[in-house]
Design an enzyme around this catalytic site. Structure first.
Site, mmCIF file in Angstrom:
data_model
loop_
_atom_site.group_PDB
_atom_site.id
_atom_site.type_symbol
_atom_site.label_atom_id
_atom_site.label_comp_id
_atom_site.label_asym_id
_atom_site.label_seq_id
_atom_site.Cartn_x
_atom_site.Cartn_y
_atom_site.Cartn_z
ATOM 1 N N LYS A 78 -29.080 -19.735 -15.951
ATOM 2 C CA LYS A 78 -28.009 -20.331 -15.857
ATOM 3 C C LYS A 78 -28.236 -21.697 -16.507
ATOM 4 O O LYS A 78 -27.346 -22.198 -17.184
ATOM 5 C CB LYS A 78 -27.226 -20.508 -14.594
ATOM 6 N N LYS A 81 -25.265 -5.434 -18.455
ATOM 7 C CA LYS A 81 -24.356 -5.041 -16.987
ATOM 8 C C LYS A 81 -22.931 -5.603 -17.717
ATOM 9 O O LYS A 81 -22.486 -6.404 -18.436
ATOM 10 C CB LYS A 81 -24.707 -6.020 -16.208
ATOM 11 N N LYS A 132 -17.500 -10.029 -17.077
ATOM 12 C CA LYS A 132 -15.994 -10.604 -17.284
ATOM 13 C C LYS A 132 -16.292 -11.733 -18.405
ATOM 14 O O LYS A 132 -15.107 -12.291 -19.026
ATOM 15 C CB LYS A 132 -15.258 -11.057 -16.175
#
Ligand code: TRP
Length: 336
Positions: free
Chosen positions: A119, A201, A204
């Site tokens: 991240k 994966k 969203k």
């Protein structure tokens, strides 16, 4: 009177972040199992809005998304009569315990978390201390409720391990306080991949909306997205390495219909990909229809949703307060 044997059910804790809209991946991989587990376990589920702000959020959207996720979880079948369902920020013990746990966690341990490394590489403009500290808040979530099992996806495995280490360390320093939780990876949890790049994966946050199915997509949209799913040029419906697109569609179809991979292969023997994709799309749209209908009904009833939040927060506070008080006593905080 004869006493009933009291076998304590194992306690489950899990949480989901209210960012964006829930995908088919979240549903088949997690939330559907949360619903099932209510029969067997003592379940506590949370909407992790405090975790969500480790990435910049628009306040209005965050508020909306939180209430929407509450409606969606109810629509999926989380039953507030049987389980505790609450919004993380509405239960202050989470922030309070995380501070104490921070002081039992090493900088080096947090630096090794792969999610933090990923991240911070993806958001170099906002590597805030919360992002670094995220796993400690997660440990507080879990340990406050003395959870035995924590159903999570693979991406959270390392955080659950860290939670165990923190708990163990605290217990060693201050005496038995926390149950050591274990990660729980239900066999049926489908790992749903992107429809456009089946090696990734389903997410969203994918830039291409065709890559994911939102739980609230209209039936036509769902069909369209499945029809344009990336496959291969073999025209053979079977589960095999190298056929990631077909494998993904097969596991989605299997998760929805309960059929085995072999049964699906037999069902579509000699048939084309077009027909298969349509069948998968229709099955998904059909399975989501009742969830969507219930969702719309809950969305109309803001007072009910807020009531659920209140009730869940009260239950969660009561349960977690006991652990927090014990912790405060053990570390030497004066009681009021
Ligand atoms: N970090 C988890 C995720 O993004 C959500 C989460 C927050 C969680 N607290 C938790 C999951 C505690 C399990 C237990 O998926």
């Amino acid at each position: 009177m004869e006493q009933q044997p009291t076998v304590r059910k194992k306690r489950i804790f899990s949480a989901i972040q209210p960012t964006g809209i829930m995908t088919l991946g979240n549903y088949l991989g997690a939330v559907r199992n949360w619903v099932e587990m209510q029969d067997e376990f003592d379940c506590i589920y949370s909407i992790a809005n405090m975790h969500a702000i480790t990435v910049r959020q628009d306040p209005k959207e965050l508020r909306e998304n939180t209430l929407r996720l509450m409606a969606l979880l109810l629509a999926c079948g989380i039953d507030p009569e049987r389980s505790v369902l609450f919004v993380q920020s509405q239960v202050k013990t989470h922030a309070e315990l995380s501070w104490v746990l921070n002081c039992c966690t090493q900088f080096g341990e947090l630096s090794r978390m792969t999610q933090f490394k990923d991240k911070s590489a993806r958001h170099p403009e906002n590597i805030n201390a919360g992002l670094f500290d995220y796993p400690v808040l997660m440990a507080a979530d879990i340990l406050l409720y003395q959870a035995d099992l924590v159903p999570v996806g693979d991406d959270q495995r390392q955080h659950v391990e860290l939670t165990r280490n923190i708990a163990q360390r605290f217990n060693t320093l201050y005496g038995q306080t926390f149950v050591l939780p274990e990660g729980y990876y239900p066999k049926l949890a489908a790992r749903v991949m992107s429809l456009q790049d089946p090696t990734k994966k389903m997410s969203k946050s994918d830039d291409n909306p065709k890559a994911f199915i939102s739980i609230l997509d209209k039936p036509e949209t769902i069909l369209k997205k499945f029809r344009s799913a990336v496959t291969d040029s073999e025209a053979q419906i079977c589960y095999r390495e190298g056929k990631e697109g077909i494998n993904n569609l097969m596991s989605i179809y299997s998760a929805i219909t309960g059929r085995t991979l072999q049964q699906i292969t037999d069902e579509f023997a000699g048939k084309g990909y077009g027909e298969f994709k349509t069948a998968v799309g229709e099955a998904v749209a059909e399975a989501l229809r009742p969830v969507q209908e219930r969702y719309e009904a809950y969305r109309q009833d803001k007072a009910y949703l807020e009531g659920c939040c209140r009730k869940g927060a009260e239950q969660a506070l009561r349960l977690s307060q006991r652990t927090l008080e014990k912790v405060y006593r053990k570390v030497g905080f004066l009681s009021l």
